[in-house]
Design a protein around this motif. Structure first.
Motif, PDB file in Angstrom:
ATOM      1  N   TYR A 152      38.058 -96.836  63.263  1.00  8.88           N
ATOM      2  CA  TYR A 152      38.882 -95.769  63.840  1.00  8.88           C
ATOM      3  C   TYR A 152      38.716 -95.812  65.354  1.00  8.88           C
ATOM      4  O   TYR A 152      37.815 -96.463  65.894  1.00  8.88           O
ATOM      5  CB  TYR A 152      38.485 -94.397  63.298  1.00  8.88           C
ATOM      6  N   SER A 153      39.635 -95.143  66.009  1.00 10.73           N
ATOM      7  CA  SER A 153      39.588 -95.085  67.472  1.00 10.73           C
ATOM      8  C   SER A 153      38.551 -94.070  67.928  1.00 10.73           C
ATOM      9  O   SER A 153      37.988 -93.327  67.127  1.00 10.73           O
ATOM     10  CB  SER A 153      40.979 -94.704  68.022  1.00 10.73           C
ATOM     11  N   ARG A 154      38.292 -94.045  69.265  1.00  9.59           N
ATOM     12  CA  ARG A 154      37.316 -93.103  69.812  1.00  9.59           C
ATOM     13  C   ARG A 154      37.743 -91.666  69.562  1.00  9.59           C
ATOM     14  O   ARG A 154      36.922 -90.808  69.226  1.00  9.59           O
ATOM     15  CB  ARG A 154      37.150 -93.353  71.311  1.00  9.59           C
ATOM     16  N   GLU A 155      39.071 -91.388  69.697  1.00  7.75           N
ATOM     17  CA  GLU A 155      39.542 -90.008  69.513  1.00  7.75           C
ATOM     18  C   GLU A 155      39.350 -89.553  68.074  1.00  7.75           C
ATOM     19  O   GLU A 155      38.896 -88.437  67.810  1.00  7.75           O
ATOM     20  CB  GLU A 155      41.030 -89.914  69.903  1.00  7.75           C
ATOM     21  N   ILE A 156      39.720 -90.467  67.138  1.00 13.48           N
ATOM     22  CA  ILE A 156      39.553 -90.090  65.725  1.00 13.48           C
ATOM     23  C   ILE A 156      38.086 -89.940  65.384  1.00 13.48           C
ATOM     24  O   ILE A 156      37.682 -89.017  64.671  1.00 13.48           O
ATOM     25  CB  ILE A 156      40.229 -91.145  64.818  1.00 13.48           C
ATOM     26  N   GLY A 157      37.244 -90.845  65.886  1.00 13.86           N
ATOM     27  CA  GLY A 157      35.811 -90.750  65.624  1.00 13.86           C
ATOM     28  C   GLY A 157      35.219 -89.453  66.138  1.00 13.86           C
ATOM     29  O   GLY A 157      34.405 -88.805  65.469  1.00 13.86           O
ATOM     30  N   THR A 158      35.636 -89.091  67.381  1.00 17.44           N
ATOM     31  CA  THR A 158      35.123 -87.816  67.940  1.00 17.44           C
ATOM     32  C   THR A 158      35.587 -86.637  67.102  1.00 17.44           C
ATOM     33  O   THR A 158      34.823 -85.704  66.828  1.00 17.44           O
ATOM     34  CB  THR A 158      35.590 -87.663  69.399  1.00 17.44           C
ATOM     35  N   SER A 159      36.872 -86.673  66.673  1.00 20.11           N
ATOM     36  CA  SER A 159      37.406 -85.566  65.859  1.00 20.11           C
ATOM     37  C   SER A 159      36.662 -85.471  64.528  1.00 20.11           C
ATOM     38  O   SER A 159      36.304 -84.377  64.063  1.00 20.11           O
ATOM     39  CB  SER A 159      38.904 -85.772  65.614  1.00 20.11           C
ATOM     40  N   LEU A 160      36.455 -86.665  63.899  1.00 11.95           N
ATOM     41  CA  LEU A 160      35.716 -86.661  62.635  1.00 11.95           C
ATOM     42  C   LEU A 160      34.298 -86.123  62.818  1.00 11.95           C
ATOM     43  O   LEU A 160      33.788 -85.366  61.982  1.00 11.95           O
ATOM     44  CB  LEU A 160      35.655 -88.077  62.066  1.00 11.95           C
ATOM     45  N   LEU A 161      33.662 -86.524  63.910  1.00  9.70           N
ATOM     46  CA  LEU A 161      32.302 -86.042  64.171  1.00  9.70           C
ATOM     47  C   LEU A 161      32.273 -84.523  64.282  1.00  9.70           C
ATOM     48  O   LEU A 161      31.407 -83.855  63.691  1.00  9.70           O
ATOM     49  CB  LEU A 161      31.770 -86.683  65.456  1.00  9.70           C
ATOM     50  N   VAL A 162      33.230 -83.975  65.014  1.00  8.36           N
ATOM     51  CA  VAL A 162      33.271 -82.520  65.184  1.00  8.36           C
ATOM     52  C   VAL A 162      33.511 -81.824  63.844  1.00  8.36           C
ATOM     53  O   VAL A 162      32.831 -80.850  63.486  1.00  8.36           O
ATOM     54  CB  VAL A 162      34.365 -82.126  66.203  1.00  8.36           C
ATOM     55  N   VAL A 163      34.495 -82.355  63.069  1.00  2.30           N
ATOM     56  CA  VAL A 163      34.797 -81.721  61.782  1.00  2.30           C
ATOM     57  C   VAL A 163      33.594 -81.779  60.837  1.00  2.30           C
ATOM     58  O   VAL A 163      33.237 -80.795  60.182  1.00  2.30           O
ATOM     59  CB  VAL A 163      36.024 -82.387  61.135  1.00  2.30           C
ATOM     60  N   ILE A 164      32.977 -82.960  60.784  1.00  2.00           N
ATOM     61  CA  ILE A 164      31.821 -83.113  59.882  1.00  2.00           C
ATOM     62  C   ILE A 164      30.670 -82.217  60.327  1.00  2.00           C
ATOM     63  O   ILE A 164      29.996 -81.590  59.509  1.00  2.00           O
ATOM     64  CB  ILE A 164      31.402 -84.588  59.815  1.00  2.00           C
ATOM     65  N   LEU A 165      30.423 -82.173  61.647  1.00  2.00           N
ATOM     66  CA  LEU A 165      29.364 -81.302  62.155  1.00  2.00           C
ATOM     67  C   LEU A 165      29.618 -79.844  61.784  1.00  2.00           C
ATOM     68  O   LEU A 165      28.723 -79.125  61.330  1.00  2.00           O
ATOM     69  CB  LEU A 165      29.235 -81.438  63.672  1.00  2.00           C
ATOM     70  N   ILE A 166      30.860 -79.405  62.002  1.00  6.03           N
ATOM     71  CA  ILE A 166      31.206 -78.021  61.659  1.00  6.03           C
ATOM     72  C   ILE A 166      31.009 -77.772  60.168  1.00  6.03           C
ATOM     73  O   ILE A 166      30.433 -76.761  59.742  1.00  6.03           O
ATOM     74  CB  ILE A 166      32.659 -77.708  62.077  1.00  6.03           C
ATOM     75  N   THR A 167      31.483 -78.728  59.338  1.00  6.57           N
ATOM     76  CA  THR A 167      31.387 -78.559  57.881  1.00  6.57           C
ATOM     77  C   THR A 167      29.940 -78.530  57.414  1.00  6.57           C
ATOM     78  O   THR A 167      29.516 -77.646  56.658  1.00  6.57           O
ATOM     79  CB  THR A 167      32.142 -79.677  57.164  1.00  6.57           C
ATOM     80  N   VAL A 168      29.185 -79.543  57.876  1.00 11.93           N
ATOM     81  CA  VAL A 168      27.791 -79.637  57.420  1.00 11.93           C
ATOM     82  C   VAL A 168      26.975 -78.436  57.898  1.00 11.93           C
ATOM     83  O   VAL A 168      26.250 -77.812  57.119  1.00 11.93           O
ATOM     84  CB  VAL A 168      27.171 -80.955  57.903  1.00 11.93           C
ATOM     85  N   LEU A 169      27.077 -78.150  59.185  1.00 15.58           N
ATOM     86  CA  LEU A 169      26.274 -77.041  59.721  1.00 15.58           C
ATOM     87  C   LEU A 169      26.704 -75.700  59.138  1.00 15.58           C
ATOM     88  O   LEU A 169      25.866 -74.844  58.829  1.00 15.58           O
ATOM     89  CB  LEU A 169      26.372 -77.015  61.251  1.00 15.58           C
ATOM     90  N   SER A 170      28.025 -75.509  58.975  1.00 13.67           N
ATOM     91  CA  SER A 170      28.487 -74.243  58.376  1.00 13.67           C
ATOM     92  C   SER A 170      28.020 -74.122  56.936  1.00 13.67           C
ATOM     93  O   SER A 170      27.564 -73.055  56.496  1.00 13.67           O
ATOM     94  CB  SER A 170      30.024 -74.170  58.432  1.00 13.67           C
ATOM     95  N   GLY A 171      28.151 -75.254  56.204  1.00 14.99           N
ATOM     96  CA  GLY A 171      27.684 -75.223  54.820  1.00 14.99           C
ATOM     97  C   GLY A 171      26.191 -74.929  54.727  1.00 14.99           C
ATOM     98  O   GLY A 171      25.743 -74.141  53.882  1.00 14.99           O
ATOM     99  N   PHE A 172      25.446 -75.591  55.602  1.00 18.76           N
ATOM    100  CA  PHE A 172      24.004 -75.354  55.596  1.00 18.76           C
ATOM    101  C   PHE A 172      23.677 -73.904  55.948  1.00 18.76           C
ATOM    102  O   PHE A 172      22.836 -73.267  55.294  1.00 18.76           O
ATOM    103  CB  PHE A 172      23.315 -76.293  56.587  1.00 18.76           C
ATOM    104  N   LEU A 173      24.356 -73.383  56.966  1.00 16.60           N
ATOM    105  CA  LEU A 173      24.100 -71.996  57.367  1.00 16.60           C
ATOM    106  C   LEU A 173      24.492 -71.016  56.268  1.00 16.60           C
ATOM    107  O   LEU A 173      23.779 -70.030  56.009  1.00 16.60           O
ATOM    108  CB  LEU A 173      24.851 -71.679  58.660  1.00 16.60           C
ATOM    109  N   LEU A 174      25.643 -71.276  55.607  1.00 12.76           N
ATOM    110  CA  LEU A 174      26.054 -70.382  54.520  1.00 12.76           C
ATOM    111  C   LEU A 174      25.071 -70.450  53.358  1.00 12.76           C
ATOM    112  O   LEU A 174      24.724 -69.428  52.751  1.00 12.76           O
ATOM    113  CB  LEU A 174      27.464 -70.759  54.050  1.00 12.76           C
ATOM    114  N   TRP A 175      24.630 -71.680  53.031  1.00 13.69           N
ATOM    115  CA  TRP A 175      23.636 -71.816  51.951  1.00 13.69           C
ATOM    116  C   TRP A 175      22.352 -71.089  52.303  1.00 13.69           C
ATOM    117  O   TRP A 175      21.800 -70.360  51.479  1.00 13.69           O
ATOM    118  CB  TRP A 175      23.355 -73.300  51.714  1.00 13.69           C
ATOM    119  N   TYR A 176      21.929 -71.291  53.543  1.00 13.42           N
ATOM    120  CA  TYR A 176      20.667 -70.655  53.919  1.00 13.42           C
ATOM    121  C   TYR A 176      20.831 -69.140  54.035  1.00 13.42           C
ATOM    122  O   TYR A 176      19.899 -68.374  53.755  1.00 13.42           O
ATOM    123  CB  TYR A 176      20.143 -71.228  55.232  1.00 13.42           C
ATOM    124  N   ALA A 177      22.032 -68.690  54.461  1.00 14.59           N
ATOM    125  CA  ALA A 177      22.287 -67.252  54.487  1.00 14.59           C
ATOM    126  C   ALA A 177      22.186 -66.666  53.078  1.00 14.59           C
ATOM    127  O   ALA A 177      21.661 -65.560  52.876  1.00 14.59           O
ATOM    128  CB  ALA A 177      23.666 -66.967  55.081  1.00 14.59           C
TER     129      ALA A 177
END
Length: 647
Positions: free
Chosen positions: A251-276
């Motif tokens: 993938y291109s740099r833009e797509i990679g950055t977008s994927l990184l942001v989405v995955i970070l948001i998903t993983v961290l949100s999921g983790f925070l919701l689970w831990y909440a």
């Protein structure tokens, strides 16, 4: 198995020392694998390896508890590590003319060029700075002041930041992160050894500073232990994956950055919701535990209060109180802890010739006004209300829905009675009293503890009533002559003391009549003791019949009687003796033709002022008359008596 802080400290110190020893061996025997781990990595400088060896040993000696000698050596080694870093930085800034990192294996270091960078092998400036921070942290740990030991964690935190930069640089292939300008970069295994050593420095004092929170059992400690590793690993791993995907052309740099942001948001949100959720459940469990603990505390407090109340009621057994007064004190004591608005003592009585029960208020709160109390204490006739069921059956009744009961008293239900207890005070003879306790307005059912309290109090009161009845019986038995029913000599002495004290106080006269019954022994010998007992009873009845109501008659023992003559004086002597003759005549008329008695009378205050003097004087006069009777009475010989019997 969970590792303790002490175990982590020891493991970190041994790992740092082992790395230092392995690298030094690599330089000694020219083993590239030991010096640089991988051909594409920079070799670790020998002085760096020696500092790791000394730093690990200093950390090992700093662990508690250690002898004083070990702590001193730990400080010395820490000073050496700190000095090595300081001297290297001084050399970097041109303040020293020699290279400290060439102290070891100088012949091999001089002219040695790193094949990867093409530069000479030196201690990196970031490595030197880290050794200053590590040495400073080890020196701070040796202080006896806890506040200074906290500075060790500050130095460690700075060193961790410096160490993470080359680790990230190596992971992402960013040479600017692990190299500074033209200087040799920090070796990868140097960075990882620093990480291990710094972890050991954090765990060596787990009860200080931030580590107290991190290792504690509090919610903050649990949160730090679970969130911190995730917050470190997830960004590192996702960033590396993003770069690798871009390098592979996925993938291109833009797509990679977008994927990184989405995955970070998903993983961290999921983790925070689970831990909440975990924290929410934990909080609910804690609240439930706290509520249970609070309920248990209240229950224990109530049990303690009930126990004290029972103890106070039990003390009433030691006090000489009437049953009614003991019951009143008991109901007051119980009501103070039983959470009731009204408590009363209910007793059997009669009105207009009909059985009735009447309640007397012994305890009330502000919820019971004057009109409510009037209605509750007006009583009810036999057959009305549950109070009669409890009295007649001798059965304790605990009612939690009084207004729904068939046998309720409507006027009571209208007052708002909700929970009512009827506790009869049962004895072996009868049940004539009961406790009635009421809870008004708000439904508060009787608990098993309430029931145990009231029933225990009732049992204690029953014992108290039985005891008082027994004591009263014993008192009466001690003062009453069983044969005649008259009071005995003990009662005579007690009553005479009281009567003479009253006569002295009110200045009136008093008489004592002492009587000796004649012929009792001859009657017993001739006709038997049963006939003699009848003679004594008849004489007692005659005395009570002849003398005034306010005159008090006693059997003093054997054939002796006594009479306390109220308001009597010497002028009434003839009247008193006439009464004695009339008494003898009544006894003769009852079938004892030979009945006779001798008597003597004395008066207070004209003739004697002390009870003993008064009795002695009356006795003397009685015995004088008895002698006169013997002189005047004809003596019949045994032969004459036999002749009379035959005729």
């Amino acid at each position: 198995m969970k590792l303790t802080s002490a175990q982590l400290t020891r493991a970190a110190s041994w790992a740092a020392m082992l790395m230092g020893v392995l690298v030094l061996l690599g330089w000694q025997f020219d083993l590239e694998l030991l010096k640089r781990v991988h051909p594409s990595f920079v070799a670790m400088n020998p002085v760096t390896a020696a500092c790791f060896l000394l730093g690990g040993l200093s950390l090992q000696l700093s662990a508690e508890p250690q002898p004083r000698t070990h702590r001193v050596w730990a400080q010395v080694l820490a000073a050496v590590v700190f000095s090595a870093g300081l001297l290297k930085l001084a050399q970097v800034f041109g303040l020293l003319p020699f290279n400290i990192d060439q102290l070891l294996f100088a012949s091999k270091i001089v002219g040695y060029t790193e094949p990867i960078t093409g530069k000479a092998n030196h201690m990196a400036p970031t490595t030197a700075l880290n050794f200053m921070l590590v040495g400073g942290a080890l020196l701070a740990l040796g202080s006896k002041v806890p506040a200074r030991q906290v500075f060790a964690q500050v130095f460690v935190a700075l060193a961790l930041i410096i160490t993470l930069i080359p680790v990230v640089g190596y992971s992402y292939g960013t040479s600017e992160f692990y190299g500074i300008g033209t200087y040799i970069p920090m070796a990868l295994h140097t960075a990882f050894t620093f990480l291990v050593l710094l972890v050991g420095l954090l765990t060596v004092r787990p009860n200080l500073g931030i580590m107290q929170t991190f290792t504690g059992d509090s919610l903050g400690g649990v949160l730090a232990r679970r969130v911190l590793p995730i917050s470190l690993l997830i960004p590192l791993v996702l960033g590396w994956l993003r770069l690798e995907g871009e390098r592979l052309g996925l993938y291109s740099r833009e797509i990679g950055t977008s994927l990184l942001v989405v995955i970070l948001i998903t993983v961290l949100s999921g983790f925070l919701l689970w831990y909440a959720r975990v924290l929410h459940v934990s909080d609910l469990q804690q609240r439930f535990t706290e509520q249970q603990l609070l309920a248990q505390t209240r229950e224990m407090t109530r049990i303690a209060a009930y126990s004290r109340a029972i103890a106070d009621v039990s003390k009433l057994l030691e006090v000489d109180l009437s049953p009614e007064e003991a019951a009143r004190q008991t109901i007051r004591t119980i009501c103070q802890v039983a959470d009731v608005e009204w408590g009363s003592l209910v007793q059997l009585t009669s009105r207009m010739g009909k059985p009735w029960v009447a309640a007397q208020t012994e305890w009330k709160t502000a919820a019971v006004d004057a009109e409510t109390e009037r209605i509750l204490t007006q009583g009810v006739p036999k057959g009305t209300g549950m109070v009669w069921v409890a009295l007649e059956r001798g059965q304790t009744l605990f009612v939690d829905d009084y207004e729904q009961q068939v046998l309720r008293v409507p006027s009571f239900a209208a007052l708002g009675l909700r929970s009512v207890a009827f506790v009869p005070l049962k004895t072996s003879s009868q049940t004539s009293m009961l406790f009635m306790l009421a809870r008004l307005h708000q439904p508060r059912p009787w608990t098993p503890l309430d029931k145990e309290l009231l029933e225990a109090a009732a049992r204690i009161m029953a014992v108290s009533i039985e005891r008082q009845n027994h004591l009263q019986f014993m008192r009466e038995a001690a003062l009453v002559d069983v044969l005649t029913g008259l009071n005995n000599r003990r009662a005579f002495d007690m009553d005479l003391e009281v009567e003479m004290a009253g006569a002295k106080r009110h200045k009136h006269s008093l008489g004592v009549l002492m009587i000796d019954l004649d012929g009792l022994k001859q009657l017993n010998d001739r006709e038997g003791h049963e006939r003699g007992d009848a003679y004594l009873r008849e004489f007692a009845l005659a005395l009570k019949a002849v003398f005034r109501i306010n005159d008090r008659v006693y059997r003093l023992g054997g054939d002796e009687y006594g009479v306390i003559l109220a308001h009597a004086d010497p002028e009434r002597t003839r009247s008193i003796l006439d009464r004695m003759r009339k008494t003898v005549e009544l006894v003769k008329q009852s079938g004892f033709e030979d009945a006779d008695a001798s008597s003597g009378v004395a008066f207070y205050p004209k003739e004697a002022e002390l009870p003993s003097d008064l009795v002695r004087l009356a006795d003397e006069r009685m015995y004088e008359e008895k002698r006169d009777h013997h002189l005047l009475r004809p003596r019949i010989s045994n032969d004459t008596a036999d002749t009379v019997i035959k005729e």
